[in-house]
Design a protein around this motif. Structure first.
Motif, PDB file in Angstrom:
ATOM      1  N   MET A   1       0.810  -1.193   0.000  1.00  0.00           N
ATOM      2  CA  MET A   1       0.000   0.000   0.000  1.00  0.00           C
ATOM      3  C   MET A   1       0.859   1.266   0.000  1.00  0.00           C
ATOM      4  O   MET A   1       0.396   2.319  -0.355  1.00  0.00           O
ATOM      5  N   ARG A   2       2.134   1.111   0.376  1.00  0.00           N
ATOM      6  CA  ARG A   2       2.999   2.275   0.483  1.00  0.00           C
ATOM      7  C   ARG A   2       3.197   3.023  -0.834  1.00  0.00           C
ATOM      8  O   ARG A   2       3.126   4.257  -0.856  1.00  0.00           O
ATOM      9  N   PRO A   3       3.438   2.346  -1.983  1.00  0.00           N
ATOM     10  CA  PRO A   3       3.609   3.092  -3.233  1.00  0.00           C
ATOM     11  C   PRO A   3       2.375   3.906  -3.614  1.00  0.00           C
ATOM     12  O   PRO A   3       2.494   4.995  -4.170  1.00  0.00           O
ATOM     13  N   VAL A   4       1.203   3.398  -3.290  1.00  0.00           N
ATOM     14  CA  VAL A   4      -0.027   4.128  -3.590  1.00  0.00           C
ATOM     15  C   VAL A   4      -0.091   5.399  -2.749  1.00  0.00           C
ATOM     16  O   VAL A   4      -0.432   6.477  -3.261  1.00  0.00           O
ATOM     17  N   LEU A   5       0.260   5.289  -1.477  1.00  0.00           N
ATOM     18  CA  LEU A   5       0.241   6.462  -0.604  1.00  0.00           C
ATOM     19  C   LEU A   5       1.297   7.486  -1.006  1.00  0.00           C
ATOM     20  O   LEU A   5       1.030   8.695  -0.977  1.00  0.00           O
ATOM     21  N   VAL A   6       2.471   7.022  -1.380  1.00  0.00           N
ATOM     22  CA  VAL A   6       3.544   7.939  -1.798  1.00  0.00           C
ATOM     23  C   VAL A   6       3.133   8.691  -3.055  1.00  0.00           C
ATOM     24  O   VAL A   6       3.294   9.917  -3.142  1.00  0.00           O
ATOM     25  N   TYR A   7       2.582   7.984  -4.020  1.00  0.00           N
ATOM     26  CA  TYR A   7       2.167   8.631  -5.264  1.00  0.00           C
ATOM     27  C   TYR A   7       1.030   9.623  -5.016  1.00  0.00           C
ATOM     28  O   TYR A   7       1.057  10.745  -5.525  1.00  0.00           O
ATOM     29  N   THR A   8       0.054   9.222  -4.226  1.00  0.00           N
ATOM     30  CA  THR A   8      -1.075  10.102  -3.940  1.00  0.00           C
ATOM     31  C   THR A   8      -0.630  11.345  -3.186  1.00  0.00           C
ATOM     32  O   THR A   8      -1.043  12.468  -3.512  1.00  0.00           O
ATOM     33  N   ALA A   9       0.214  11.177  -2.183  1.00  0.00           N
ATOM     34  CA  ALA A   9       0.717  12.320  -1.429  1.00  0.00           C
ATOM     35  C   ALA A   9       1.560  13.236  -2.318  1.00  0.00           C
ATOM     36  O   ALA A   9       1.481  14.468  -2.201  1.00  0.00           O
ATOM     37  N   SER A  10       2.328  12.654  -3.219  1.00  0.00           N
ATOM     38  CA  SER A  10       3.134  13.458  -4.138  1.00  0.00           C
ATOM     39  C   SER A  10       2.256  14.260  -5.091  1.00  0.00           C
ATOM     40  O   SER A  10       2.534  15.424  -5.376  1.00  0.00           O
ATOM     41  N   ARG A  11       1.196  13.650  -5.589  1.00  0.00           N
ATOM     42  CA  ARG A  11       0.271  14.362  -6.479  1.00  0.00           C
ATOM     43  C   ARG A  11      -0.408  15.510  -5.761  1.00  0.00           C
ATOM     44  O   ARG A  11      -0.534  16.607  -6.302  1.00  0.00           O
ATOM     45  N   ILE A  12      -0.852  15.256  -4.529  1.00  0.00           N
ATOM     46  CA  ILE A  12      -1.511  16.314  -3.755  1.00  0.00           C
ATOM     47  C   ILE A  12      -0.521  17.433  -3.443  1.00  0.00           C
ATOM     48  O   ILE A  12      -0.845  18.616  -3.565  1.00  0.00           O
ATOM     49  N   GLY A  13       0.693  17.072  -3.060  1.00  0.00           N
ATOM     50  CA  GLY A  13       1.706  18.073  -2.767  1.00  0.00           C
ATOM     51  C   GLY A  13       2.051  18.911  -3.988  1.00  0.00           C
ATOM     52  O   GLY A  13       2.186  20.137  -3.894  1.00  0.00           O
ATOM     53  N   LEU A  14       2.180  18.274  -5.126  1.00  0.00           N
ATOM     54  CA  LEU A  14       2.483  18.989  -6.364  1.00  0.00           C
ATOM     55  C   LEU A  14       1.345  19.936  -6.730  1.00  0.00           C
ATOM     56  O   LEU A  14       1.580  21.069  -7.160  1.00  0.00           O
ATOM     57  N   PHE A  15       0.114  19.511  -6.527  1.00  0.00           N
ATOM     58  CA  PHE A  15      -1.036  20.372  -6.784  1.00  0.00           C
ATOM     59  C   PHE A  15      -1.015  21.589  -5.861  1.00  0.00           C
ATOM     60  O   PHE A  15      -1.242  22.721  -6.305  1.00  0.00           O
ATOM     61  N   MET A  56       3.539   2.232  -8.201  1.00  0.00           N
ATOM     62  CA  MET A  56       2.150   2.078  -7.789  1.00  0.00           C
ATOM     63  C   MET A  56       1.404   1.099  -8.701  1.00  0.00           C
ATOM     64  O   MET A  56       0.680   0.226  -8.229  1.00  0.00           O
ATOM     65  N   SER A  57       1.607   1.235 -10.008  1.00  0.00           N
ATOM     66  CA  SER A  57       0.899   0.336 -10.928  1.00  0.00           C
ATOM     67  C   SER A  57       1.386  -1.103 -10.784  1.00  0.00           C
ATOM     68  O   SER A  57       0.591  -2.045 -10.910  1.00  0.00           O
ATOM     69  N   ALA A  58       2.665  -1.302 -10.506  1.00  0.00           N
ATOM     70  CA  ALA A  58       3.178  -2.656 -10.276  1.00  0.00           C
ATOM     71  C   ALA A  58       2.549  -3.251  -9.023  1.00  0.00           C
ATOM     72  O   ALA A  58       2.182  -4.432  -9.001  1.00  0.00           O
ATOM     73  N   ARG A  59       2.414  -2.443  -7.981  1.00  0.00           N
ATOM     74  CA  ARG A  59       1.812  -2.920  -6.730  1.00  0.00           C
ATOM     75  C   ARG A  59       0.346  -3.301  -6.943  1.00  0.00           C
ATOM     76  O   ARG A  59      -0.101  -4.357  -6.491  1.00  0.00           O
ATOM     77  N   ILE A  60      -0.386  -2.471  -7.649  1.00  0.00           N
ATOM     78  CA  ILE A  60      -1.800  -2.758  -7.909  1.00  0.00           C
ATOM     79  C   ILE A  60      -1.937  -3.983  -8.802  1.00  0.00           C
ATOM     80  O   ILE A  60      -2.785  -4.847  -8.569  1.00  0.00           O
ATOM     81  N   SER A  61      -1.083  -4.090  -9.803  1.00  0.00           N
ATOM     82  CA  SER A  61      -1.123  -5.238 -10.707  1.00  0.00           C
ATOM     83  C   SER A  61      -0.826  -6.538  -9.963  1.00  0.00           C
ATOM     84  O   SER A  61      -1.477  -7.566 -10.221  1.00  0.00           O
ATOM     85  N   ASP A  62       0.134  -6.501  -9.061  1.00  0.00           N
ATOM     86  CA  ASP A  62       0.437  -7.691  -8.261  1.00  0.00           C
ATOM     87  C   ASP A  62      -0.754  -8.101  -7.405  1.00  0.00           C
ATOM     88  O   ASP A  62      -1.044  -9.290  -7.259  1.00  0.00           O
ATOM     89  N   ARG A  63      -1.436  -7.126  -6.836  1.00  0.00           N
ATOM     90  CA  ARG A  63      -2.593  -7.434  -5.993  1.00  0.00           C
ATOM     91  C   ARG A  63      -3.747  -8.009  -6.819  1.00  0.00           C
ATOM     92  O   ARG A  63      -4.449  -8.901  -6.361  1.00  0.00           O
ATOM     93  N   VAL A  64      -3.937  -7.510  -8.012  1.00  0.00           N
ATOM     94  CA  VAL A  64      -5.027  -7.992  -8.861  1.00  0.00           C
ATOM     95  C   VAL A  64      -4.724  -9.393  -9.383  1.00  0.00           C
ATOM     96  O   VAL A  64      -5.611 -10.244  -9.457  1.00  0.00           O
ATOM     97  N   ASP A  65      -3.466  -9.655  -9.731  1.00  0.00           N
ATOM     98  CA  ASP A  65      -3.082 -10.944 -10.293  1.00  0.00           C
ATOM     99  C   ASP A  65      -2.950 -12.053  -9.258  1.00  0.00           C
ATOM    100  O   ASP A  65      -2.887 -13.220  -9.612  1.00  0.00           O
ATOM    101  N   ARG A  66      -2.901 -11.697  -7.987  1.00  0.00           N
ATOM    102  CA  ARG A  66      -2.749 -12.693  -6.934  1.00  0.00           C
ATOM    103  C   ARG A  66      -4.000 -13.563  -6.868  1.00  0.00           C
ATOM    104  O   ARG A  66      -5.119 -13.058  -6.866  1.00  0.00           O
ATOM    105  N   PRO A  67      -3.819 -14.882  -6.822  1.00  0.00           N
ATOM    106  CA  PRO A  67      -5.003 -15.758  -6.747  1.00  0.00           C
ATOM    107  C   PRO A  67      -5.725 -15.591  -5.412  1.00  0.00           C
ATOM    108  O   PRO A  67      -5.112 -15.391  -4.371  1.00  0.00           O
TER     109      PRO A  67
END
Length: 72
Positions: A1-15, A56-67
């Protein structure tokens, strides 16, 4: 979940940084200020946050592909 939080926080900070810079430059109409900040930060994040977006996309993809566990 950490990459998702880092990306989201970075987007908000940049905005928020973009919003502050445009406000300091004299853009005072709130609607125009928010729209311009959204567009500029979106383009900047596409360039500046590519590594975080890939993680973030790799983390989400791994979670979706997990049986899913089978309930018997």
């Amino acid at each position: 979940m950490r990459p998702v939080l880092v990306y989201t926080a970075s987007r908000i900070g940049l905005f928020l940084v973009t919003l502050g810079v445009l406000w300091l430059l004299g853009l005072s109409n709130p609607l125009v200020l928010i729209i311009c900040s959204f567009l500029i930060s979106g383009i900047a994040s596409y360039v500046l946050l590519s590594r975080q977006r890939d993680a973030m996309s790799a983390r989400i993809s791994d979670r979706v592909d997990r049986p899913k566990p089978q309930d018997d």
